[in-house]
Motif scaffolding. Structure first.
Motif, PDB file in Angstrom:
ATOM      1  N   VAL A 252       6.822 -48.905  -6.568  1.00 53.83           N
ATOM      2  CA  VAL A 252       6.710 -48.358  -5.240  1.00 53.83           C
ATOM      3  C   VAL A 252       6.827 -46.840  -5.596  1.00 53.83           C
ATOM      4  O   VAL A 252       7.609 -46.340  -6.457  1.00 53.83           O
ATOM      5  N   LYS A 253       5.901 -46.106  -5.082  1.00 55.80           N
ATOM      6  CA  LYS A 253       5.912 -44.699  -5.093  1.00 55.80           C
ATOM      7  C   LYS A 253       5.833 -43.900  -3.510  1.00 55.80           C
ATOM      8  O   LYS A 253       4.726 -44.208  -2.904  1.00 55.80           O
ATOM      9  N   VAL A 254       6.461 -43.137  -3.353  1.00 55.20           N
ATOM     10  CA  VAL A 254       6.683 -42.705  -2.041  1.00 55.20           C
ATOM     11  C   VAL A 254       6.049 -41.018  -2.122  1.00 55.20           C
ATOM     12  O   VAL A 254       6.580 -40.395  -2.972  1.00 55.20           O
ATOM     13  N   LEU A 255       5.291 -40.615  -1.145  1.00 46.59           N
ATOM     14  CA  LEU A 255       4.738 -39.321  -1.120  1.00 46.59           C
ATOM     15  C   LEU A 255       5.294 -38.482  -0.004  1.00 46.59           C
ATOM     16  O   LEU A 255       5.569 -38.982   1.122  1.00 46.59           O
ATOM     17  N   PRO A 256       5.426 -37.244  -0.251  1.00 45.04           N
ATOM     18  CA  PRO A 256       5.839 -36.348   0.763  1.00 45.04           C
ATOM     19  C   PRO A 256       4.809 -36.142   1.714  1.00 45.04           C
ATOM     20  O   PRO A 256       3.628 -36.283   1.508  1.00 45.04           O
ATOM     21  N   ALA A 257       5.146 -35.723   3.175  1.00 40.69           N
ATOM     22  CA  ALA A 257       4.290 -35.458   4.276  1.00 40.69           C
ATOM     23  C   ALA A 257       5.021 -34.507   5.108  1.00 40.69           C
ATOM     24  O   ALA A 257       6.244 -34.279   4.931  1.00 40.69           O
ATOM     25  N   VAL A 258       4.483 -34.200   6.266  1.00 36.81           N
ATOM     26  CA  VAL A 258       4.581 -33.326   7.274  1.00 36.81           C
ATOM     27  C   VAL A 258       5.810 -34.166   8.338  1.00 36.81           C
ATOM     28  O   VAL A 258       5.030 -35.272   8.530  1.00 36.81           O
ATOM     29  N   SER A 259       6.973 -33.795   8.296  1.00 36.30           N
ATOM     30  CA  SER A 259       7.798 -34.568   9.263  1.00 36.30           C
ATOM     31  C   SER A 259       8.092 -33.953  10.909  1.00 36.30           C
ATOM     32  O   SER A 259       7.498 -32.758  10.926  1.00 36.30           O
ATOM     33  N   ALA A 260       8.461 -34.541  11.669  1.00 40.28           N
ATOM     34  CA  ALA A 260       8.813 -34.134  12.897  1.00 40.28           C
ATOM     35  C   ALA A 260       9.780 -33.132  12.923  1.00 40.28           C
ATOM     36  O   ALA A 260       9.859 -31.928  13.533  1.00 40.28           O
ATOM     37  N   LEU A 261      10.820 -33.119  11.753  1.00 40.40           N
ATOM     38  CA  LEU A 261      11.685 -31.779  11.667  1.00 40.40           C
ATOM     39  C   LEU A 261      10.919 -30.617  11.307  1.00 40.40           C
ATOM     40  O   LEU A 261      11.015 -29.476  11.797  1.00 40.40           O
ATOM     41  N   ASP A 262       9.804 -30.963  10.439  1.00 38.91           N
ATOM     42  CA  ASP A 262       9.162 -29.547   9.975  1.00 38.91           C
ATOM     43  C   ASP A 262       8.325 -28.983  11.249  1.00 38.91           C
ATOM     44  O   ASP A 262       8.272 -27.783  11.469  1.00 38.91           O
ATOM     45  N   THR A 263       7.885 -29.947  11.988  1.00 36.18           N
ATOM     46  CA  THR A 263       7.080 -29.217  13.247  1.00 36.18           C
ATOM     47  C   THR A 263       7.902 -28.784  14.247  1.00 36.18           C
ATOM     48  O   THR A 263       7.698 -27.784  14.866  1.00 36.18           O
TER      49      THR A 263
ATOM     50  N   ASP B 293      10.969 -22.192  17.323  1.00 33.78           N
ATOM     51  CA  ASP B 293      11.285 -21.080  16.732  1.00 33.78           C
ATOM     52  C   ASP B 293      12.692 -21.000  16.155  1.00 33.78           C
ATOM     53  O   ASP B 293      13.558 -20.074  16.332  1.00 33.78           O
ATOM     54  N   PHE B 294      12.885 -21.945  15.134  1.00 33.93           N
ATOM     55  CA  PHE B 294      14.272 -22.122  14.931  1.00 33.93           C
ATOM     56  C   PHE B 294      14.242 -22.383  13.239  1.00 33.93           C
ATOM     57  O   PHE B 294      13.577 -23.028  12.685  1.00 33.93           O
ATOM     58  N   ASP B 295      15.234 -21.487  12.476  1.00 28.94           N
ATOM     59  CA  ASP B 295      15.368 -21.467  11.088  1.00 28.94           C
ATOM     60  C   ASP B 295      16.759 -21.998  10.907  1.00 28.94           C
ATOM     61  O   ASP B 295      17.741 -21.303  11.136  1.00 28.94           O
TER      62      ASP B 295
ATOM     63  N   ASP C 150      29.328 -24.499  17.184  1.00 31.01           N
ATOM     64  CA  ASP C 150      28.833 -23.442  16.439  1.00 31.01           C
ATOM     65  C   ASP C 150      27.668 -23.385  15.590  1.00 31.01           C
ATOM     66  O   ASP C 150      27.166 -22.639  14.939  1.00 31.01           O
ATOM     67  N   VAL C 151      27.268 -24.636  15.472  1.00 26.35           N
ATOM     68  CA  VAL C 151      26.198 -25.445  14.526  1.00 26.35           C
ATOM     69  C   VAL C 151      24.969 -25.964  15.466  1.00 26.35           C
ATOM     70  O   VAL C 151      25.160 -26.662  16.176  1.00 26.35           O
ATOM     71  N   PRO C 152      23.632 -25.315  15.214  1.00 24.35           N
ATOM     72  CA  PRO C 152      22.640 -26.073  15.981  1.00 24.35           C
ATOM     73  C   PRO C 152      22.579 -27.528  15.716  1.00 24.35           C
ATOM     74  O   PRO C 152      22.998 -28.016  14.686  1.00 24.35           O
ATOM     75  N   CYS C 153      22.188 -28.282  16.592  1.00 28.33           N
ATOM     76  CA  CYS C 153      22.286 -29.759  16.553  1.00 28.33           C
ATOM     77  C   CYS C 153      21.018 -30.192  16.947  1.00 28.33           C
ATOM     78  O   CYS C 153      20.281 -30.061  18.227  1.00 28.33           O
ATOM     79  N   LEU C 154      20.192 -31.261  16.280  1.00 22.16           N
ATOM     80  CA  LEU C 154      19.134 -32.141  16.663  1.00 22.16           C
ATOM     81  C   LEU C 154      19.900 -33.446  17.140  1.00 22.16           C
ATOM     82  O   LEU C 154      20.310 -34.205  16.106  1.00 22.16           O
ATOM     83  N   LEU C 155      19.362 -34.161  18.205  1.00 18.36           N
ATOM     84  CA  LEU C 155      19.693 -35.549  18.557  1.00 18.36           C
ATOM     85  C   LEU C 155      18.414 -36.347  18.569  1.00 18.36           C
ATOM     86  O   LEU C 155      17.526 -35.991  19.425  1.00 18.36           O
TER      87      LEU C 155
END
Length: 286
Positions: free
Chosen positions: A123-134, A140-142, A166-171
């Motif tokens: 198996v070979k996995v290739l990278p792609a654009v994720s929802a985290l990237d978008t 407007d978050f770094d 004190d740390v940004p959070c994604l759920l």
């Protein structure tokens, strides 16, 4: 997953189609799709299937044959991974193509990677654009500024994971919280009572959060719904299963190591923790 020192074709490619339709499909992904005997796909838009059919003569849409109303989503993932593995055994190479990134919240990928060695499949996995990237763009978050903590919403509750205010959070998958069953039904306010109460352990009721959904269509903007935690369940009709909840930090954590902060711009300190690359390295022990 097997690392390929040679250029022999793997039996299975696992690729991501990105978030915003065919505009996010990489050239690398298109290349392996053209070399595949079959693409087994979970796209977000019909245009994605059309594009894949331009790349390969045999394309199978896994969504309608996998998901069943009120059934455990794991059953759908079992079906997907089983179909990919069976196709690879019969007519390799094949490609499993999912939306987003193939290793970001895509459980069938993990199933395929775990099962493939037992079946003698590479198996070979290739990278792609994720929802985290978008989402970093939509919000407007770094994450380099204050870091990032992120959890799957139901996992947060069942494991009672502590949150750092004190740390940004994604759920992730907040719109599907408290159930592993697939459903097209609309959410009711009651779905968000438990997670709201849990978040109020760490944040005040007036803290503003944002529910974000990156648009899968190039002509539409992302959906960002902002509200206070106190009002979370009142937005139940907007909190669909594709949303991720972003919780900004309450405050910046103060500097705790004054000695180090005084040294980070010091040339002398830099030289004390580096060495001249031209200098000989340490002798190896015999």
């Amino acid at each position: 997953m097997t690392l390929h020192a040679d250029r022999r074709e793997p039996d299975i490619y696992i690729v991501g189609l990105g978030i915003k339709g065919i505009e996010h499909v990489t050239r690398e992904t298109e290349s392996v799709c053209r070399r595949s005997q079959e693409i087994l796909a979970v796209p977000t838009l019909p245009a994605g299937m059309t594009h894949l059919r331009d790349l390969c003569h045999r394309v199978t849409d896994l969504h309608p044959v996998s998901y069943r109303e009120d059934e455990n989503r794991l059953n759908a993932y079992d079906t997907m991974s089983a179909m990919v593995l069976a196709a690879a055994l019969d007519h390799p190479p094949v490609t499993f193509a999912t939306y987003g990134h193939p290793l970001v919240y895509v459980y069938p990928t993990r199933q395929i990677l775990d099962a493939a060695p037992y079946l003698g499949l590479d198996v070979k996995v290739l990278p792609a654009v994720s929802a985290l990237d978008t989402m970093t763009i939509d919000l407007d978050f770094d994450p380099a500024i204050d870091g990032l903590q992120m959890y799957e919403a139901t996992d947060l509750l069942v494991r009672q994971r502590p949150l750092q205010a004190d740390v940004p959070c994604l759920l992730w998958q907040v719109g599907a919280v408290e159930s592993v069953l697939y459903s097209s039904a609309l959410n009711s306010p009651e779905r968000f009572f438990r997670i709201k109460d849990y978040l109020l352990r760490f944040y005040p009721p007036e803290h503003e959060v944002a529910a974000v959904y990156s648009s899968p269509h190039p002509l539409f903007d992302a959906s960002v719904v902002r509200f206070t935690l106190a009002d979370m369940e009142r937005h139940h009709d907007q909190l669909h299963q594709g949303l991720t909840l972003y919780i900004p930090p309450l405050s910046r954590r103060p500097v705790a190591d004054a000695d180090l902060i005084a040294k980070v711009e010091s040339v002398e300190h830099l030289r004390s923790i580096t060495h001249d690359t031209a200098a000989p390295g340490p002798r190896s022990e015999k």
